[in-house]
Design a protein around this motif. Sequence first.
Motif, short mmCIF file in Angstrom:
data_model
loop_
_atom_site.label_atom_id
_atom_site.label_comp_id
_atom_site.label_asym_id
_atom_site.label_seq_id
_atom_site.Cartn_x
_atom_site.Cartn_y
_atom_site.Cartn_z
N LEU A 1 11.26 -15.52 -4.07
CA LEU A 1 10.50 -15.84 -4.68
C LEU A 1 9.73 -13.72 -5.23
O LEU A 1 9.03 -14.27 -6.52
CB LEU A 1 9.21 -15.41 -3.52
CG LEU A 1 8.77 -16.42 -2.63
CD1 LEU A 1 7.53 -16.58 -1.54
CD2 LEU A 1 8.32 -17.38 -2.93
N VAL B 1 5.24 -12.97 2.33
CA VAL B 1 6.35 -12.50 3.41
C VAL B 1 7.10 -10.98 3.79
O VAL B 1 7.14 -10.82 4.90
CB VAL B 1 7.51 -13.49 1.73
CG1 VAL B 1 8.68 -13.17 2.99
CG2 VAL B 1 7.61 -14.74 1.74
N GLU C 1 15.85 -13.69 2.42
CA GLU C 1 16.33 -14.20 1.52
C GLU C 1 15.16 -14.72 0.67
O GLU C 1 15.39 -14.96 -1.31
CB GLU C 1 17.47 -15.13 2.06
CG GLU C 1 18.79 -15.75 2.63
CD GLU C 1 19.45 -15.92 3.05
OE1 GLU C 1 18.30 -16.90 3.63
OE2 GLU C 1 19.94 -16.29 3.76
N GLU C 2 14.14 -15.51 1.80
CA GLU C 2 12.68 -16.11 0.81
C GLU C 2 12.51 -15.20 0.68
O GLU C 2 11.43 -15.09 -1.07
CB GLU C 2 11.97 -16.59 1.76
CG GLU C 2 11.34 -17.46 1.63
CD GLU C 2 11.15 -18.50 0.87
OE1 GLU C 2 10.89 -19.09 -0.33
OE2 GLU C 2 12.00 -19.12 0.60
N ARG C 3 12.06 -13.82 -0.08
CA ARG C 3 11.04 -12.55 -0.55
C ARG C 3 12.49 -11.94 -1.44
O ARG C 3 11.45 -12.84 -2.52
CB ARG C 3 11.56 -11.58 0.85
CG ARG C 3 10.86 -10.04 -0.39
CD ARG C 3 10.62 -8.63 0.89
NE ARG C 3 11.98 -8.70 0.14
CZ ARG C 3 12.85 -8.22 -1.43
NH1 ARG C 3 11.86 -8.11 -1.85
NH2 ARG C 3 14.46 -7.59 -1.41
N LYS D 1 10.35 -20.91 4.67
CA LYS D 1 11.21 -21.12 3.13
C LYS D 1 9.78 -22.12 2.17
O LYS D 1 10.11 -22.37 1.06
CB LYS D 1 11.70 -22.72 3.62
CG LYS D 1 13.17 -22.29 4.46
CD LYS D 1 13.60 -21.99 3.98
CE LYS D 1 15.21 -21.56 3.70
NZ LYS D 1 16.35 -21.02 2.79
#
Length: 76
Positions: free
Chosen positions: A67, A37, A62-64, A29
Motif C-alpha cells: 500500500l 494497516v 507485506e500489505e503495508r 489483504k
Amino acid sequence: MARAKSEWAAKVLALVKAGNVPAAIAQIKVAPTVGDVEHLQALLAALPASAAMKQLHQVVEEERALLAAPRLHRSP
C-alpha cells in the motif's frame, strides 16, 4: 461524516482475538489505507507471540509495503 480512524483495525483485531486468523488475513489483504494497516500493526504488537501471530505480522508487513509503494498504473 468522518469515520473513526481505528474502526477497521479494531474489527480485524477482534477477528484475531476470536481465533479467526484466516478471516483476519483476508481482511488485511483488502485493507483500506496504509494508515489503517500501520494502526493494526501497532495493535498486534501488544498481543502475545505465537506461530499464528508471526504469520499475521508477516502478512501485515507485506500489505503495508504494497500500500505504501507508488502505483505504476491506475485504471481510469
